[in-house]
Design a protein around this motif. Structure first.
Motif, PDB file in Angstrom:
ATOM      1  N   GLN A 133       0.873  -9.899  -9.128  1.00  0.00           N
ATOM      2  CA  GLN A 133       0.970 -10.062  -7.679  1.00  0.00           C
ATOM      3  C   GLN A 133       2.072  -9.175  -7.105  1.00  0.00           C
ATOM      4  O   GLN A 133       1.926  -8.560  -6.042  1.00  0.00           O
ATOM      5  N   TRP A 134       3.178  -9.143  -7.862  1.00  0.00           N
ATOM      6  CA  TRP A 134       4.289  -8.308  -7.391  1.00  0.00           C
ATOM      7  C   TRP A 134       3.908  -6.828  -7.383  1.00  0.00           C
ATOM      8  O   TRP A 134       4.190  -6.105  -6.432  1.00  0.00           O
ATOM      9  N   MET A 135       3.236  -6.352  -8.429  1.00  0.00           N
ATOM     10  CA  MET A 135       2.834  -4.947  -8.487  1.00  0.00           C
ATOM     11  C   MET A 135       1.849  -4.619  -7.368  1.00  0.00           C
ATOM     12  O   MET A 135       1.919  -3.553  -6.761  1.00  0.00           O
ATOM     13  N   ALA A 136       0.937  -5.595  -7.116  1.00  0.00           N
ATOM     14  CA  ALA A 136      -0.022  -5.364  -6.023  1.00  0.00           C
ATOM     15  C   ALA A 136       0.692  -5.294  -4.681  1.00  0.00           C
ATOM     16  O   ALA A 136       0.400  -4.450  -3.831  1.00  0.00           O
ATOM     17  N   THR A 137       1.658  -6.226  -4.524  1.00  0.00           N
ATOM     18  CA  THR A 137       2.429  -6.224  -3.256  1.00  0.00           C
ATOM     19  C   THR A 137       3.223  -4.944  -3.122  1.00  0.00           C
ATOM     20  O   THR A 137       3.305  -4.331  -2.033  1.00  0.00           O
ATOM     21  N   LYS A 138       3.854  -4.507  -4.229  1.00  0.00           N
ATOM     22  CA  LYS A 138       4.651  -3.288  -4.206  1.00  0.00           C
ATOM     23  C   LYS A 138       3.776  -2.072  -3.854  1.00  0.00           C
ATOM     24  O   LYS A 138       4.169  -1.203  -3.057  1.00  0.00           O
ATOM     25  N   LEU A 139       2.568  -2.025  -4.459  1.00  0.00           N
ATOM     26  CA  LEU A 139       1.644  -0.915  -4.165  1.00  0.00           C
ATOM     27  C   LEU A 139       1.233  -0.919  -2.696  1.00  0.00           C
ATOM     28  O   LEU A 139       1.169   0.139  -2.040  1.00  0.00           O
ATOM     29  N   GLN A 140       0.975  -2.145  -2.186  1.00  0.00           N
ATOM     30  CA  GLN A 140       0.605  -2.248  -0.761  1.00  0.00           C
ATOM     31  C   GLN A 140       1.734  -1.772   0.137  1.00  0.00           C
ATOM     32  O   GLN A 140       1.508  -1.097   1.148  1.00  0.00           O
ATOM     33  N   LYS A 141       2.977  -2.135  -0.261  1.00  0.00           N
ATOM     34  CA  LYS A 141       4.127  -1.694   0.544  1.00  0.00           C
ATOM     35  C   LYS A 141       4.247  -0.168   0.526  1.00  0.00           C
ATOM     36  O   LYS A 141       4.524   0.461   1.553  1.00  0.00           O
ATOM     37  N   GLU A 142       4.060   0.415  -0.691  1.00  0.00           N
ATOM     38  CA  GLU A 142       4.137   1.876  -0.763  1.00  0.00           C
ATOM     39  C   GLU A 142       3.035   2.529   0.057  1.00  0.00           C
ATOM     40  O   GLU A 142       3.265   3.526   0.757  1.00  0.00           O
ATOM     41  N   GLN A 143       1.833   1.974  -0.022  1.00  0.00           N
ATOM     42  CA  GLN A 143       0.733   2.517   0.767  1.00  0.00           C
ATOM     43  C   GLN A 143       0.999   2.367   2.265  1.00  0.00           C
ATOM     44  O   GLN A 143       0.704   3.267   3.052  1.00  0.00           O
ATOM     45  N   MET A 144       1.564   1.191   2.610  1.00  0.00           N
ATOM     46  CA  MET A 144       1.916   0.970   4.012  1.00  0.00           C
ATOM     47  C   MET A 144       2.964   1.984   4.470  1.00  0.00           C
ATOM     48  O   MET A 144       2.897   2.525   5.581  1.00  0.00           O
ATOM     49  N   HIS A 145       3.951   2.217   3.569  1.00  0.00           N
ATOM     50  CA  HIS A 145       4.999   3.202   3.907  1.00  0.00           C
ATOM     51  C   HIS A 145       4.391   4.596   4.106  1.00  0.00           C
ATOM     52  O   HIS A 145       4.736   5.314   5.061  1.00  0.00           O
ATOM     53  N   GLN A 146       3.477   5.003   3.204  1.00  0.00           N
ATOM     54  CA  GLN A 146       2.830   6.309   3.337  1.00  0.00           C
ATOM     55  C   GLN A 146       2.008   6.385   4.621  1.00  0.00           C
ATOM     56  O   GLN A 146       1.995   7.398   5.316  1.00  0.00           O
ATOM     57  N   LEU A 147       1.338   5.272   4.928  1.00  0.00           N
ATOM     58  CA  LEU A 147       0.544   5.234   6.148  1.00  0.00           C
ATOM     59  C   LEU A 147       1.428   5.365   7.374  1.00  0.00           C
ATOM     60  O   LEU A 147       1.090   6.073   8.337  1.00  0.00           O
ATOM     61  N   GLN A 148       2.577   4.677   7.322  1.00  0.00           N
ATOM     62  CA  GLN A 148       3.512   4.776   8.452  1.00  0.00           C
ATOM     63  C   GLN A 148       4.025   6.207   8.614  1.00  0.00           C
ATOM     64  O   GLN A 148       4.188   6.701   9.736  1.00  0.00           O
ATOM     65  N   LEU A 149       4.283   6.868   7.447  1.00  0.00           N
ATOM     66  CA  LEU A 149       4.704   8.271   7.520  1.00  0.00           C
ATOM     67  C   LEU A 149       3.618   9.149   8.127  1.00  0.00           C
ATOM     68  O   LEU A 149       3.894  10.035   8.961  1.00  0.00           O
ATOM     69  N   GLN A 150       2.370   8.922   7.699  1.00  0.00           N
ATOM     70  CA  GLN A 150       1.252   9.695   8.241  1.00  0.00           C
ATOM     71  C   GLN A 150       1.084   9.460   9.729  1.00  0.00           C
ATOM     72  O   GLN A 150       0.810  10.383  10.498  1.00  0.00           O
TER      73      GLN A 150
END
Length: 430
Positions: A53-70
């Motif tokens: 769950q933590w890895m999934a959450t961490k991946l989602q956060k990273e994806q969210m961060h990349q999306l925010q950058l985009q």
């Protein structure tokens, strides 16, 4: 330092109950409970689930961060594009304004262009007149073989106090400029002989006289001062001499300002064409004012001769050093000074006087050592030459006959003027 079993965050044992990052409970289990196998297995499963769950959450956060950058980059790009669009709109507005201005100017020019014919008619002198003159032909011994009267158009520029400056209409035509290889007295700078087409223009009937010089020299200065009486040999009807090229140009500038017509020095091609009088090829007689049909063949024959008189020259019709002869000609008088313009009473076929001898005449062109690369339209050859040295044509009172030929080329420094150097004026349109 201990690490969270889920997210690997470091912590100090006993100080916190839950991981500050993933919130996993960090308190140790009671000793007795940890001895139960079933419970331990459940805890392992629970821990594995928590890690996933933590890895999934961490991946989602990273994806969210990349999306925010985009999104941020997209907004920046949108802002930049918006700025470019605004600039483009401003540029379009500016160009539309300029186009409107150009349209207004074009409309104004169109109106002015429609007025040109009437303006040209207004600028054409109404006092043009036809004048008569004697044309002389000599054989190679200097004997007169023909003398008759011809006619041409002229215009007189009034300079004040009864002084006038006459200019003659020169019809357009095509001629061979330079001398043929077999012409006596020929110099290398007179070749290669080449065909030149000259537009119609106007040229002084005589070299500028001292009276005319003094009248124009009294006009306001344009670029340089003028000596009102520079000549060595004094006389109102004598040609002005001791005039530099720059002073001759200043004379033309002052006369142009006074009259509103553009006076200038002739090009070298115009001078030789006018001296020879009629084109030797593409012979166009339709523009000349001939009264006698027999003039045509006579003038055509003269066009390739060394002098507009024919094959030779005699001191009865020109001012030069008569101690010397040309071809089979005879010796004559050496007057040792200038003579009044037109005093010999004979002109060439265009109605021009004193083209051979009396004074050298400045041309507009700089000096070139030959005709290689020369223009063929009669214009001034003003590129690549020596501007400090300017062309002289026609010979002078002290010259031997071969130096007075139609093809003879001479030069002097533009800032020099001797007792044998004068000029005559030209005009493209009057």
């Amino acid at each position: 330092m201990a690490k969270c079993p889920v997210c690997q965050t470091e912590y100090i044992e006993g100080e916190i109950e839950n991981c500050p990052v993933c919130h996993w409970q960090l308190q140790p289990y009671p000793f007795l409970v940890s001895l139960l196998p079933d419970w331990i297995e459940q805890e392992k499963v629970k821990l594995e689930w928590a890690r996933k769950q933590w890895m999934a959450t961490k991946l989602q956060k990273e994806q969210m961060h990349q999306l925010q950058l985009q999104i941020k980059q997209a907004r920046q790009k949108e802002s930049h594009l918006q700025f470019q669009l605004e600039q483009s709109l401003q540029e379009r507005s500016r160009l539309q304004s300029k186009l409107s201005q150009v349209d207004r100017e074009r409309s104004q020019l169109q109106v002015e262009l429609e007025r040109v014919p009437s303006l040209l008619l207004e600028s054409i002198p109404t006092s043009r007149s036809e004048f008569s003159f004697s044309v002389l032909t000599l054989d190679d011994r200097g004997k007169q073989i023909d003398r008759h009267t011809s006619f041409a158009q002229s215009w007189s520029e009034q300079l004040g106090d009864g002084i006038e400056l006459e200019i003659v209409s020169i019809a357009s035509g095509t001629f061979w400029m330079g001398s043929p290889p077999n012409e006596e007295g020929r110099e290398a700078n007179e070749g290669p002989q080449h065909q030149v087409t000259v537009k119609s223009f106007w040229l002084g009937k005589y070299p500028v006289t001292q009276a005319q010089w003094q009248a124009v020299a009294a006009l306001p200065k344009v670029e340089r001062s003028l000596n009102p009486d520079p000549a060595h040999f004094k006389g109102e009807d004598l040609p002005v001499e001791q005039v530099t090229w720059y002073e001759a140009v200043e004379f033309c500038a002052r006369l142009s300002r006074k009259t509103g017509r553009e006076y200038r020095l002739p090009s070298e091609a115009e001078w030789e064409y006018a001296c020879r009088a009629i084109a030797s090829t593409k012979f166009d007689l339709s523009q000349a004012a001939f009264k006698y049909t027999e003039d045509r063949e006579i003038f055509k024959a003269q066009a390739t001769k060394p002098f507009h008189f024919g094959d030779t020259i005699v001191s009865d019709v020109a001012n030069y050093d008569g101690n010397y002869t040309y071809r089979s000609g005879i010796r004559g008088t050496y007057r040792q000074q200038t003579t009044p313009v037109g005093s010999f009473g004979v002109a060439n076929a265009f109605g021009l006087y004193d083209l051979h001898g009396n004074v050298w005449e400045w041309c507009a062109d700089p000096w070139y050592s030959n005709y290689k690369g020369a223009p063929t339209d009669g214009s001034v050859w003003d590129f690549g030459g020596d501007n400090s040295q300017r062309l002289l044509r026609g010979g002078a009172w002290y010259c031997i006959p071969k130096l007075c030929r139609a093809a003879q080329r001479h030069w002097d420094r533009a800032d020099n003027g001797g007792s044998g150097i004068g000029f005559r004026i030209a005009c493209s349109f009057v």
